[in-house]
Design a protein around this motif. Structure first.
Motif, PDB file in Angstrom:
ATOM      1  N   GLN A 149     -70.539  60.191 -32.733  1.00 35.22           N
ATOM      2  CA  GLN A 149     -70.677  61.255 -33.734  1.00 35.22           C
ATOM      3  C   GLN A 149     -70.861  62.607 -33.060  1.00 35.22           C
ATOM      4  O   GLN A 149     -70.294  63.607 -33.499  1.00 35.22           O
ATOM      5  CB  GLN A 149     -71.862  60.960 -34.672  1.00 35.22           C
ATOM      6  CG  GLN A 149     -71.953  61.917 -35.842  1.00 35.22           C
ATOM      7  CD  GLN A 149     -70.733  61.841 -36.754  1.00 35.22           C
ATOM      8  OE1 GLN A 149     -70.373  60.772 -37.236  1.00 35.22           O
ATOM      9  NE2 GLN A 149     -70.085  62.979 -36.976  1.00 35.22           N
ATOM     10  N   ALA A 150     -71.634  62.654 -31.973  1.00 32.17           N
ATOM     11  CA  ALA A 150     -71.839  63.913 -31.252  1.00 32.17           C
ATOM     12  C   ALA A 150     -70.531  64.427 -30.651  1.00 32.17           C
ATOM     13  O   ALA A 150     -70.274  65.638 -30.653  1.00 32.17           O
ATOM     14  CB  ALA A 150     -72.886  63.724 -30.161  1.00 32.17           C
ATOM     15  N   ILE A 151     -69.702  63.512 -30.156  1.00 31.51           N
ATOM     16  CA  ILE A 151     -68.395  63.908 -29.605  1.00 31.51           C
ATOM     17  C   ILE A 151     -67.544  64.548 -30.690  1.00 31.51           C
ATOM     18  O   ILE A 151     -66.965  65.621 -30.502  1.00 31.51           O
ATOM     19  CB  ILE A 151     -67.678  62.697 -28.976  1.00 31.51           C
ATOM     20  CG1 ILE A 151     -68.389  62.266 -27.701  1.00 31.51           C
ATOM     21  CG2 ILE A 151     -66.210  63.013 -28.688  1.00 31.51           C
ATOM     22  CD1 ILE A 151     -67.900  60.941 -27.120  1.00 31.51           C
ATOM     23  N   VAL A 152     -67.457  63.897 -31.841  1.00 37.51           N
ATOM     24  CA  VAL A 152     -66.638  64.409 -32.944  1.00 37.51           C
ATOM     25  C   VAL A 152     -67.187  65.746 -33.447  1.00 37.51           C
ATOM     26  O   VAL A 152     -66.426  66.696 -33.677  1.00 37.51           O
ATOM     27  CB  VAL A 152     -66.541  63.363 -34.077  1.00 37.51           C
ATOM     28  CG1 VAL A 152     -65.895  63.947 -35.321  1.00 37.51           C
ATOM     29  CG2 VAL A 152     -65.781  62.137 -33.591  1.00 37.51           C
ATOM     30  N   ASP A 153     -68.511  65.847 -33.607  1.00 36.82           N
ATOM     31  CA  ASP A 153     -69.122  67.089 -34.097  1.00 36.82           C
ATOM     32  C   ASP A 153     -68.906  68.246 -33.119  1.00 36.82           C
ATOM     33  O   ASP A 153     -68.565  69.361 -33.534  1.00 36.82           O
ATOM     34  CB  ASP A 153     -70.623  66.893 -34.339  1.00 36.82           C
ATOM     35  CG  ASP A 153     -70.919  65.960 -35.501  1.00 36.82           C
ATOM     36  OD1 ASP A 153     -69.988  65.664 -36.296  1.00 36.82           O
ATOM     37  OD2 ASP A 153     -72.082  65.509 -35.611  1.00 36.82           O
ATOM     38  N   THR A 154     -69.099  67.989 -31.823  1.00 34.14           N
ATOM     39  CA  THR A 154     -68.920  69.034 -30.810  1.00 34.14           C
ATOM     40  C   THR A 154     -67.462  69.469 -30.746  1.00 34.14           C
ATOM     41  O   THR A 154     -67.165  70.666 -30.640  1.00 34.14           O
ATOM     42  CB  THR A 154     -69.401  68.537 -29.435  1.00 34.14           C
ATOM     43  OG1 THR A 154     -70.761  68.119 -29.540  1.00 34.14           O
ATOM     44  CG2 THR A 154     -69.282  69.617 -28.375  1.00 34.14           C
ATOM     45  N   ARG A 155     -66.562  68.509 -30.822  1.00 37.68           N
ATOM     46  CA  ARG A 155     -65.122  68.812 -30.799  1.00 37.68           C
ATOM     47  C   ARG A 155     -64.732  69.669 -32.005  1.00 37.68           C
ATOM     48  O   ARG A 155     -63.967  70.624 -31.886  1.00 37.68           O
ATOM     49  CB  ARG A 155     -64.336  67.500 -30.785  1.00 37.68           C
ATOM     50  CG  ARG A 155     -62.833  67.678 -30.680  1.00 37.68           C
ATOM     51  CD  ARG A 155     -62.141  66.334 -30.692  1.00 37.68           C
ATOM     52  NE  ARG A 155     -62.281  65.701 -32.002  1.00 37.68           N
ATOM     53  CZ  ARG A 155     -62.238  64.401 -32.214  1.00 37.68           C
ATOM     54  NH1 ARG A 155     -62.060  63.555 -31.220  1.00 37.68           N
ATOM     55  NH2 ARG A 155     -62.373  63.920 -33.433  1.00 37.68           N
ATOM     56  N   ALA A 156     -65.285  69.352 -33.182  1.00 41.01           N
ATOM     57  CA  ALA A 156     -64.977  70.111 -34.391  1.00 41.01           C
ATOM     58  C   ALA A 156     -65.508  71.544 -34.312  1.00 41.01           C
ATOM     59  O   ALA A 156     -64.864  72.480 -34.779  1.00 41.01           O
ATOM     60  CB  ALA A 156     -65.559  69.415 -35.618  1.00 41.01           C
ATOM     61  N   GLN A 157     -66.677  71.707 -33.677  1.00 46.31           N
ATOM     62  CA  GLN A 157     -67.290  73.031 -33.604  1.00 46.31           C
ATOM     63  C   GLN A 157     -66.703  73.884 -32.486  1.00 46.31           C
ATOM     64  O   GLN A 157     -66.482  75.076 -32.661  1.00 46.31           O
ATOM     65  CB  GLN A 157     -68.796  72.905 -33.411  1.00 46.31           C
ATOM     66  CG  GLN A 157     -69.511  74.238 -33.388  1.00 46.31           C
ATOM     67  CD  GLN A 157     -71.016  74.105 -33.294  1.00 46.31           C
ATOM     68  OE1 GLN A 157     -71.543  73.005 -33.160  1.00 46.31           O
ATOM     69  NE2 GLN A 157     -71.703  75.216 -33.343  1.00 46.31           N
ATOM     70  N   TRP A 158     -66.427  73.297 -31.323  1.00 50.90           N
ATOM     71  CA  TRP A 158     -66.052  74.074 -30.146  1.00 50.90           C
ATOM     72  C   TRP A 158     -64.606  73.852 -29.673  1.00 50.90           C
ATOM     73  O   TRP A 158     -64.170  74.492 -28.731  1.00 50.90           O
ATOM     74  CB  TRP A 158     -66.999  73.772 -28.984  1.00 50.90           C
ATOM     75  CG  TRP A 158     -68.407  74.107 -29.329  1.00 50.90           C
ATOM     76  CD1 TRP A 158     -69.392  73.229 -29.664  1.00 50.90           C
ATOM     77  CD2 TRP A 158     -68.994  75.402 -29.404  1.00 50.90           C
ATOM     78  NE1 TRP A 158     -70.559  73.887 -29.933  1.00 50.90           N
ATOM     79  CE2 TRP A 158     -70.344  75.234 -29.779  1.00 50.90           C
ATOM     80  CE3 TRP A 158     -68.520  76.694 -29.194  1.00 50.90           C
ATOM     81  CZ2 TRP A 158     -71.214  76.308 -29.943  1.00 50.90           C
ATOM     82  CZ3 TRP A 158     -69.397  77.750 -29.348  1.00 50.90           C
ATOM     83  CH2 TRP A 158     -70.719  77.559 -29.720  1.00 50.90           C
ATOM     84  N   GLY A 159     -63.915  72.910 -30.274  1.00 50.73           N
ATOM     85  CA  GLY A 159     -62.533  72.660 -29.867  1.00 50.73           C
ATOM     86  C   GLY A 159     -62.428  71.475 -28.918  1.00 50.73           C
ATOM     87  O   GLY A 159     -63.419  70.820 -28.602  1.00 50.73           O
ATOM     88  N   PRO A 160     -61.205  71.169 -28.456  1.00 51.99           N
ATOM     89  CA  PRO A 160     -60.988  69.978 -27.637  1.00 51.99           C
ATOM     90  C   PRO A 160     -61.657  70.075 -26.268  1.00 51.99           C
ATOM     91  O   PRO A 160     -61.903  71.164 -25.760  1.00 51.99           O
ATOM     92  CB  PRO A 160     -59.461  69.918 -27.493  1.00 51.99           C
ATOM     93  CG  PRO A 160     -58.987  71.303 -27.741  1.00 51.99           C
ATOM     94  CD  PRO A 160     -59.970  71.923 -28.681  1.00 51.99           C
TER      95      PRO A 160
END
Length: 192
Positions: A149-160
């Motif tokens: 979940q942290a990976i998906v949330d960070t990716r959504a907020q900051w990009g790939p």
């Protein structure tokens, strides 16, 4: 006594520390007797107290545990206590390579619970961390539901993520976890 201190000063070329003087005074006081009696004279220099042992230990738990991180445990705690505080061993752990659960911990100890090695076709499949959802990321050994979940949330907020180093820095992953999951991840897709 004065002659002994003077000789020690001349010999060392520097002022003698308080600890050496206190030890010398105690030793000389124990040898000398009061008014010719057989009773030793009490030393007038107070005893130096040794620093006490810490009441707690700070331990880092990593690898195949539910919640890797830093834990504060009581002195005398065992490795099993640290793993229990970290939420216990995950099913993905290698039971044949667990640390000695009965061993005593010491301050600054790192407890690593190794993940089981994967085999067959699953070992060669890599999941694109920039395109995978939470459920797909959870299938990677070493990625818990919280981490996915942290990976998906960070990716959504900051990009790939550009690579494993970027993922590790963004999420604060420990070396053991980053090495394990890095074998199963790719970083090819760029999200719009």
């Amino acid at each position: 006594m004065t002659a002994l201190v003077g000789a020690l000063k001349r010999r060392s070329g520097r002022v003698i520390g308080l600890t050496v003087l206190a030890a010398t005074a105690v030793a000389v006081g124990a040898v000398m007797t009061a008014r010719g009696s057989d009773q030793p004279v009490l030393a007038t220099t107070p005893a130096l107290a040794a620093p006490g042992a810490a009441a707690t230990l700070l331990v880092f738990v990593s690898g195949a545990v539910a919640h890797p991180g830093l834990y504060e445990l009581a002195t005398g705690a065992r490795i099993a206590d640290a793993i229990a505080d970290a939420g216990g061993v995950l099913p993905a752990a290698d039971p044949g390579r667990l640390p000695n659960l009965s061993a005593l911990l010491h301050d600054g100890h790192q407890v690593n619970v190794p993940f089981a090695k994967t085999s067959g076709a699953r070992a060669s499949a890599r999941i694109d961390v920039n395109a995978a959802g939470v459920a797909e990321l959870e299938t990677v050994p070493g990625i818990t539901a919280d981490l996915a979940q942290a990976i998906v949330d960070t990716r959504a907020q900051w990009g790939p993520f550009a690579g494993l180093a970027d993922l590790r820095t963004a999420l604060g992953l420990d070396t053991a976890t980053a090495q394990l999951i890095g074998k199963h991840l790719s970083f090819t897709t760029s999200l719009p």
